[in-house]
Each structure stands twice: as C-alpha cells, then as structure tokens.
Scaffold this motif. Structure first.
Motif, mmCIF file in Angstrom:
data_model
loop_
_atom_site.group_PDB
_atom_site.id
_atom_site.type_symbol
_atom_site.label_atom_id
_atom_site.label_comp_id
_atom_site.label_asym_id
_atom_site.label_seq_id
_atom_site.Cartn_x
_atom_site.Cartn_y
_atom_site.Cartn_z
ATOM 1 N N ASN A 180 0.833 -1.203 0.000
ATOM 2 C CA ASN A 180 0.000 0.000 0.000
ATOM 3 C C ASN A 180 0.875 1.263 0.000
ATOM 4 O OD1 ASN A 180 -2.300 1.578 0.073
ATOM 5 N ND2 ASN A 180 -2.368 1.587 2.326
ATOM 6 N N GLU A 181 1.842 1.281 -0.891
ATOM 7 C CA GLU A 181 2.778 2.403 -0.943
ATOM 8 C C GLU A 181 2.345 3.431 -1.992
ATOM 9 O OE1 GLU A 181 7.097 0.922 0.438
ATOM 10 O OE2 GLU A 181 6.458 0.116 -1.498
ATOM 11 N N THR A 182 2.219 4.654 -1.582
ATOM 12 C CA THR A 182 1.771 5.730 -2.471
ATOM 13 C C THR A 182 2.748 5.952 -3.623
ATOM 14 O OG1 THR A 182 0.892 6.795 -0.500
ATOM 15 C CG2 THR A 182 1.036 8.143 -2.491
ATOM 16 N N TYR A 183 4.017 5.842 -3.317
ATOM 17 C CA TYR A 183 5.015 6.251 -4.297
ATOM 18 C C TYR A 183 5.604 5.093 -5.097
ATOM 19 C CZ TYR A 183 4.584 10.360 -1.360
ATOM 20 O OH TYR A 183 4.068 11.418 -0.669
ATOM 21 N N ALA A 184 5.130 3.895 -4.819
ATOM 22 C CA ALA A 184 5.607 2.733 -5.579
ATOM 23 C C ALA A 184 4.946 2.740 -6.959
ATOM 24 C CB ALA A 184 5.257 1.461 -4.821
ATOM 25 N N PRO A 185 5.574 2.084 -7.936
ATOM 26 C CA PRO A 185 4.928 1.978 -9.251
ATOM 27 C C PRO A 185 3.677 1.106 -9.157
ATOM 28 C CG PRO A 185 6.900 0.614 -9.151
ATOM 29 C CD PRO A 185 6.871 1.404 -7.890
#
Lengths: 377, 641
Positions: free
Chosen positions: B225-230
C-alpha cells in the motif's frame, strides 16, 4: 573604526514609507546627530563609508538610529538598486525598514516584490539568528530556487543554498542577505557603543528598570566601567535579581566590583530577601570573595538558617562557614537543630559539625546522630 | 549457494570456476587465486629450500562483520565493545564505504527535517564523526580513511581484515558455519568461523551465498500500500554515482575529454537537473539497472566514467559556464558509489507507510529522517525525468525495527545498511549512511547478546528486545518515543540531583531517559556559566564503579565532513563548541570528597568514568570548560555499581 560626528538640526524625509508596523520618531525630535563610520559588510571586499543618524530626545537620550543603505550588493551592476532606510532602537536592535514613496524592491529577473514579500522581509530582518548570519556570499549567488531544498542528494549534498521558505524571499536571497547584514551586522555594536557612551547615569538607571534584559545588561556593563554604585542603582539591581534569577550571574559581576561596604550590604540583602537561587548565589559570592569577611558579618547569616529550605542552600551555607567562619559558636548553635531536619540536610550538617569545636552537649547530640544513622553515612 | 566440494577436498583442491572471488582491487587470475600446491615451484633463495607457501587459514570469532562502511564499522565496534571477539572484513583497502576517499559521498543522516533542523544520530557514528573533527581539520577524504582506520584498530577486541572479501558461506542447516574469505593482497583463503555473521557489505554476497532470501527491484503499489511505488512491480534499482572534484587554477585551463567520453548536451533535461556546486561533483551522474545490477556493475562503471567526462566537457566547453574557465579536475572517482542492489528479507519488511505515518515499533532500535529520495529509473540515461523525485520530507524522525535486521531463513545472519529488509521506497530514505550506522550499532550489540545468552537473533527480538534497546541507549543511541529505563542505573535512584546553577532545563531531566531535546520538550540541564557542578545524593551509601554522562554536541547541527566545508546554523565544520571539554568527578566517602577522575580533553558526547568500586553517598561532576560555549549543557547522567 574611523568615525566622524556632526550634529544636524531637523533633517526630514517626508516621502519615506513604512511597509510594516513600527514607529518612526525621526520627525518628532529636533536633535539628529550624524555619525560617519567605515564598516565591513560581508558582501563587500573593502570597508564602506556609512552615515548613521542618531536621534535624541529632549533629554539628550539616544532613542533611535537609522541609516540609508542600498537594497542589494550588485557585483556586476545589473541589479536595480533601491535605497532602503533601516531603523534600530537605541541599543542596536533592528526595528523596521522603509522605502521612498513609489520605490519597490526587485527580485531576480526584474520581478517585483509582492506585498507579502515586504512583510516576510521584515520578519527575516527581525530574526537575529537568520540563516543569512553565516552563509557566504558565493552561496547566495549560486541560489537558483531558494525554496527548493530538494536539490540535495544523499551523495554529494549539492551546494545550493538550502533555505526554508520562511527564511528568505524567493528570488531575492541577495537582497535579504544584503539587508540582514546591515540590520544585524557590525552596526549593532557601533550603535550600542554610542548609546552607552552617550547616556547619563540617570538614563542608565532607567535602563536598569527596562523590561528588555538587554538594556539591563548593557547598563550593568557601563555602570561597572563608570564605577557607579549609588543606592538607587544597587536597589534597582536588587529588584531585578529578586524577580529573575537568570540575571544573577551578570548582576554579581557588577556587585563584586563595588566598594567593600556596598558589596557586603548588597550581598546580605540578597541573601536575606532572596529565594533559593538568590541565597545560593550570595553565599557563593562570599565564598569566593577576595575581601576579608568579618566573623560578626557571617554570624548574622545564622538568623536565616530556619529559612534555608533546600539541601543546596544548607550545603553552600555550611561550606562557607567551614572555610570562612570556622568554629563560630553562634553558627554551631544555629546549625545543631538541623540534625533533626530531613536526612540529607541532617547528614550534611553532621559532617560540618564533626569538624567544629563543640561543647559537651553538642558533642552528645552529634554522637547520638551518628549512632542512629551510622549505616547511612 | 551451499558448501562446495572443494571445501571437502582439502588443501590441494582446485576452486570451482563459479566461486571465483570477486575482488575488485585484485587483478588475480583463477590460477593466482587457487593455489595449486602440486604445481607450486617456490625455491627460496634465502633458505635454499623448496616448499609450498601456506595460503589457507582458519580463524574463529564470536562475531564476523562483513563490510567496512559506516554500518559495518558501527556493528563491529559495538560487538567488540560489548564483549564479543569480533572480526571486520572489508573488501577495499580503506574503510568508510561510500564515504571513503574512493567514493567521497557525504556521510549524511537526518540532515534536515521540515522544521529546518537536523536531528543528528548519536552513538558510535557520532563518535566517528567527532574523531574526524579532531584529527582531520583539513577535511581531507584520504585522511578520513585513516581516521576510520584508527577508530577501528584501536579497539582491543576487534580484528580488521582489509582487502578481504567474503565470497561464500559454509552452511550447517540454516546456520552459517563459516565464511570463505579471499584476501587479495596476501593470496590467502581464510575460513572464518563465527557464531554470528553480520552482512553490512551493501551487495550482501555472503548473505546471498548462505541462501538468505532477498529481492531486488521495486514493489508494486499493492503489496505494501505504498503511495510512491509503481503500479506494478518491476526490476528497477537506483543507480550508482561517480563523483569528481575540481580546483581553481587561477588561470584558464583547457579540457579535452578522453576517448571513452559519452557526450552530454543537457538537451531535454528536467529542470531539476541542476549544476549547483558542480565543481565538487554532480550526484545525478548516475546509472542504474533493471536487471542484475551487480552483474552490470563493470559495464555501468565504464559508462559512468564516460558520462562524468561528458558532463565535465559540457561544463568546460559548452560556453554555458564561463565561471568554469579556470577550473580543472583534480580528482575523479573510479569506483561508483552504489545505492541499491539486494534487500534481504527479515521477519519484518519496512515500507513507506511505516515511515510516513511514523509507526511505533516495540522493537525500534534506530531512526531515520532523510526524505523519500527515490531516484528516477535510468539515471542520467533518462534525463527528461528529475534525477530524484524526493517524494516526501519528514516532520520528525521515524523508527526502524530490529526485526528488519536479521534473516528470515538463515538463523545466525543479521544485516545493516542498504541491504536490510525493506521495500525499494523505504530504502530511498533509510539508505543514508548515518541511518545505516544506527542499524549497525544495533546488530553489533544484538550479536553480543546472542553470544552471551547462546541464542540467535530472532530470540533477541522475541525475548530480549528490551535489553537490546537499553544497551544501545546506554551506548548513546537515541530511540524516538522510547525513553531509557535501565533498572541498573543508580542515578535514577538518587534522592536528590541538582546543578550549581541553572540557566535552562532542570537537573532532574538528566535521569528522565530522553537524551536530547525533542518533540517540543526540554530534556537537558544547562548551567549558567562555567565552572559548574552537578551533584547527586543518596540517603544510603552505594557502591559505584562507573559514571556515564551525555553532554551536548548540538544534534540539531550536522557535523559530517562536506566537500564545501559548509559552516552555518545547519552544518558545522569544526568541533561543536557546545561539547564539554574538561571535567572531573568526585565521590563523597564518609563525608569527605575524593577525586575519582579528571578528563582534560574530552572528545565524545558519551563521557565515561570507570574506577575501582567505592562506596559513596554522593557524587559531584565539576565541569570547567567547553569547546567554546559559555554554558555547559548535559542530557544524561548514569551511575553503575
């Protein structure tokens, strides 16, 4: 630093406009004194000749200073230079700035200051600890975007000047840098020096009562130099140190230069009327005093023993008596009851008393304390 | 990779081609490396004898630390100081890793939070950086190498092996029994046996050969649940950077690029690709990989050398940098500084939200606060993108958990540095050297707990995490939101603590377990002027043999060495003036003060007095001088039997 002085009568600048709240008293008084100095600005290679205007009130007290400077150091003569008038109070604290009516400050690439930029500039110049205090001119000159501190990578820590948004006016770092160093640089010490040398003793007395501590500290230094220790002055000092223990160290520096009789009187006063910190400071001052202290004087302190509430007070008191008033029967009499005080105080008293010349009854009391508490000694 | 046959074949066995040591500083061939005794024709003229040189050695330690960067040094020093016989194995001729003179990367940490201040790391990493301030006023990177060398070799319980690379793990079940290490300069193949192995080498070859699970590349958004991951996972890893520096020759200097230059024009480049401070290196001369970034390293190094000269050619000869006319390169890197490769899997994988939402971990042992500084895929080969996205800047420091620092499936393996258990996005912040160093001190200390209790790292996490936290805090590591509470600390049992004067704070703060001013709270005591005294009183006599003090070094101002020697509110280029310089300790015995010790030239934030046990009812610290500050400020005092 070379200086010239001229007294000028009624210089008026009716067209200067303030961009922030602040009072300009320069037109309300008649006496303006012009000082010429050569001062260093970190953005300039050579000392610059500057003209500082001192404004005095009717009592000849300096009440304000101002100086006209250029808005920006411009190495290649491509910047638009705007005159800016900077105001200080009488101890060199920056107050505000103003521009001539119709004049506007510029940013890079000819952008003009917005109204909020003038407010921010005032905030920057009022911050004595602004980042501009220590950055170098070449760092300022390499700034591309002052609000962007994302230019720094973990690897090189690229050297673009990193300034928070609040610390600079975006696009006008050089103006901020230039004016900050005028407002908070070498002029401050010059103003302070001029005021302290100008004011009368009575005005210094007023400074002692000023809420702003800087006035108080400045006055103490100057009174020490002038060797002024009149009762009005020492009473003013007493009033201050009773209210603010953080002024004790500076105040004792002044008191300790006073003539012996005044010194002893003031210290006793502080000890008797002060709280814990004041009492401790008074005792420590006596402990370190180069004066010979009479037994009678020190014996008078015994009266205060019931008022010594803390271990620290008792400890420094006993240390003083041990070193400067040993074997005083009056002190011994006064301290024997402390054997019944809280244990830490009682134990410290015990160690004091076993080195004193005690009578039989006193010895019995001390021995009783030992028997009762020998495991805690 | 498990134990190989050649280990079993004894001293005459030939090494398998697949495990040729990857010794970057060696030009040895396979034949040089594998010492075939039967073919050795050594005739020694001095003795007149023919013989075979001994080229295989087996040595044993409690703890083996692989990798001599900031994390490895701190791990090794922590293990050694806490009582483990320790070896530090470093594959380069110098210590320091990315901060060594070979790469010259700034040893950054929590340099600046959103409040504009640093929140500097303390503990061993600070001690190293302070040591550098004393021994390297000239701020020379080659001298820094020697400062670190001094810092390590002076530790009595620590052995340093330079030019030595751990290339293979010998396993017994899920335990690393030994590490096979090749020392390039002596042609010696070492078998290092140890109870605990700590891989701080960055790439983690030893850990990989032990079978420890790891991953490379970028997680997709969904996994953590990472905002900045692709949106979807891919193989991209942040690249390595090659730095340089130049000097002003005082006259125009010509520059012509070498044959291997890759022309650089800056056409179409993102506006974020700036040249500020270019005379001291450009961090975005970077090449990454979406495949096997370790295997690609030599190809990428060659490219980086070409790009470096291409960018310098652009600076010197494009006409756009007239101020560079007098500049000449006086140092160019040949060994790129790496950011990312393997990330080993622990019992916990740290991810973006742990950092941005400041998750509280029961097993917190370190902190970070560098921005989420994720570099773009492609590096300088993708110049239309910003060189980094700098996704997020932190308001405060975040915690880092111990469970991310040991292997999920190799029982006696820990790690510290960029190769720990975390996502690509988390790595973009935590990879910073001083953050890695805190991890290092934690695992080095944990290794000693393992040895003392004969347990493995997971058990430290499960049963002894409090002991680990208390020990590292005693050793001056700060753990956010986790005050120290050491039951053995007798200062906390004092009936009275007071300072001779107080300008700010309170002497009582010195036993509150929080060793810095943080979260808006004052945790210090500051004297009003010098000299000053601090006194502790106990009702009952206590036996003491150690007093430990934490003084102020201004953790809000950075002290790492920088190429630009920056000196302002945020960065200092000298010994912190706040630091306590001269002090003495007295103990009161039977009502009489006795001198216990004097320190005239203190060099550390954590100041220790160790002495023969004595019964006292009070102690008194007399402080007479700082390195410039008018007042002295302390953050902690501890007393031990």
């Amino acid at each position: 630093m070379l200086s010239k002085l001229n007294i000028v009568i009624i210089l008026t600048f009716p067209f200067w406009i303030f961009f922030q709240s602040g009072s300009d008293v320069s037109n309300n008084y008649d006496i303006k004194i012009q000082h010429t100095f050569y001062v260093n600005h970190p953005g300039e290679k050579e000392p610059m000749e500057v003209v500082l205007i001192e404004i005095q009130n009717k009592d000849s007290l300096p009440i304000q200073y101002y100086m006209d400077v250029k808005s920006v150091i411009c190495l290649e003569q491509v910047c638009k230079v705007i005159p800016v008038r900077i105001f200080w109070n009488n101890i060199g604290e920056y107050q505000n700035y103003k521009l001539k009516e119709g004049a506007t400050l510029e940013k890079y690439e000819a952008d003009l200051f917005e109204s909020e930029d003038y407010v921010k500039l005032q905030s920057i110049l009022s911050n004595k600890n602004s980042p501009f205090k220590e950055v170098k001119l070449d760092e300022v000159l390499t700034v591309v975007d002052e609000t962007d501190f994302e230019d720094v990578d973990a690897v090189s820590g690229a050297t673009a000047l990193e300034l928070n948004e609040n610390d600079t006016v975006a696009g006008a770092a050089l103006t901020c840098y230039t004016l900050w160093h005028w407002a908070n640089g070498n002029m401050v010490a010059l103003i302070k020096k001029n005021t302290t040398e100008t004011v009368s003793n009575e005005q210094l007395l007023d400074f002692l009562n000023e809420k702003n501590k800087d006035y108080y500290l400045l006055a103490l230094n100057e009174l020490t130099k002038r060797k002024v220790y009149g009762e009005d002055f020492t009473n003013a000092v007493l009033n201050r140190v009773f209210k603010d223990a953080n002024l004790l160290r500076a105040s004792f520096k002044y008191i300790e230069t006073a003539p012996k009789s005044i010194y002893f009187s003031v210290v006793k006063n502080i000890f008797e009327r002060g709280g814990q910190e004041q009492k401790i400071a008074a005792i420590k001052s006596l402990h370190a005093s180069p004066f010979e202290i009479s037994k009678a004087y020190l014996d008078l302190f015994c009266v205060q023993i019931p008022n010594l509430k803390s271990f620290q007070e008792v400890m420094v008191f006993l240390e003083l008596m041990q070193s400067r008033n040993a074997n005083s029967t009056k002190v011994i009499d006064c301290t024997i009851p402390l054997l019944d005080a809280n244990f830490l105080i009682a134990r410290r008293t015990y160690w004091f008393l076993i080195n004193e010349n005690l009578d039989t009854l006193q010895q019995q009391k001390v021995e009783a304390f030992y028997i009762k508490n020998k495991d805690k000694l | 990779m498990q134990r190989r046959d050649f280990f079993k074949k004894g001293t005459t066995a030939a090494i398998a081609a697949g495990v040729i040591p990857l010794v970057a500083s060696s030009c040895a061939s396979t034949q040089d490396v594998v010492y075939d005794r039967k073919l050795d024709k050594w005739y020694h003229l001095g003795t007149g004898k023919t013989g075979m040189p001994s080229r295989k050695k087996t040595i044993g330690y409690d703890v083996a630390v692989i990798g001599g960067g900031a994390a490895g040094i701190c791990a090794a020093v922590a293990a050694a100081r806490n009582g483990s016989k320790t070896v530090l194995v470093q594959d380069r001729p110098v210590l320091g890793g990315n901060a060594s003179s070979e790469m010259r990367v700034h040893l950054n940490g929590v340099n600046q939070l959103n409040n504009g201040e640093a929140e500097r790391e303390t503990g061993i990493i600070e001690e190293m950086l302070l040591h550098n301030r004393f021994e390297n006023e000239q701020e020379s990177f080659p001298i820094f190498d020697h400062v670190l060398y001094d810092f390590v070799v002076r530790e009595p319980n620590l052995t340093l092996m330079l030019n030595t690379q751990a290339v293979d793990a010998e396993m017994k079940g899920d335990i690393i029994k030994s590490a096979l290490c090749w020392q390039a300069t002596t042609e010696i193949l070492y078998t290092i046996n140890a109870h605990i192995f700590i891989d701080c080498s960055g790439d983690g070859l030893l850990a990989a050969t032990s079978g420890a699970e790891y991953r490379t590349g970028r997680e997709g958004k969904a996994e953590f649940n990472e905002t900045y991951a692709p949106d979807e996972p891919d193989g991209w890893q942040m690249g390595a950077t090659l730095l340089m520096s130049s000097k002003d020759m005082g006259r125009p200097i010509k520059y012509s690029p070498p044959s291997y230059v890759i022309k650089y024009t800056h056409e179409g480049a993102s506006l974020k690709r700036k040249f500020a401070g270019y005379h001291e290196g450009i961090w975005w001369i970077e090449v990454g990989s979406e495949g096997d970034i370790i295997a690609d390293f030599e190809v990428n190094r060659h490219k980086l050398m070409g790009y470096l000269h291409g960018v310098w050619d652009y600076i010197k000869n494009s006409g756009k940098f007239p101020e560079a006319e007098n500049l000449a390169l006086d140092w160019v890197g040949s060994l790129p500084g790496r950011r990312e490769s393997r990330r080993f899997i622990g019992d916990y994988i740290v991810s973006e939200k742990d950092m941005t939402e400041y998750k509280q971990f029961e097993d917190a042992i370190a902190f970070g606060g560098w921005s989420l500084d994720e570099h773009n895929p492609g590096g300088i080969e993708n110049i239309s993108e910003p060189p980094s996205y700098f996704h997020h800047h932190f308001d405060e420091v975040y915690q880092f958990p111990f469970r991310a620092l040991y292997s999920k499936n190799v029982s006696n393996l820990m790690f510290a540095g960029r190769n720990v258990s975390q996502t690509h996005i988390a790595l973009s912040s935590s990879r910073i050297m001083a953050t890695c160093a805190l991890m290092g001190q934690a695992v080095g200390t944990a290794a000693t707990i393992c040895n003392k209790k004969n347990i493995l790292p997971r058990e430290v996490a499960q049963k002894h995490i409090n002991e680990l936290q208390e020990q590292i805090m005693r050793d001056d590591v700060f753990i956010p939101k986790r005050p120290a509470n050491d039951p053995n600390d007798l200062a906390r049992k004092a009936n009275l603590i007071f300072g001779s004067t107080t300008l700010s704070g309170d002497a009582k703060n010195l036993t509150n377990g929080i060793s810095r001013d943080i979260d808006g709270a004052i945790n210090h005591w500051q004297s009003d002027g010098l000299s000053a005294e601090l006194q502790l009183e106990w009702e009952l006599p206590i036996a003491l043999s150690s007093v430990e003090i934490k003084c102020d070094t201004n953790v809000k101002r950075n002290i790492m060495m920088r190429k630009d020697s920056r000196n302002d509110d945020l960065y200092g280029n000298a010994i912190p003036p706040e630091m306590l310089k001269s002090l003495s300790l007295e103990g009161r015995v039977n009502g009489v003060w006795q001198n216990i010790g004097d320190i005239k030239e203190n060099r550390t934030r954590l100041i220790k007095f160790k002495f023969d046990s004595m019964n006292v009812t009070a102690i008194r610290v007399k402080m007479t001088e700082t390195y410039g500050a008018e007042h002295v400020k302390l953050f902690e005092i501890r007393c031990y039997a």
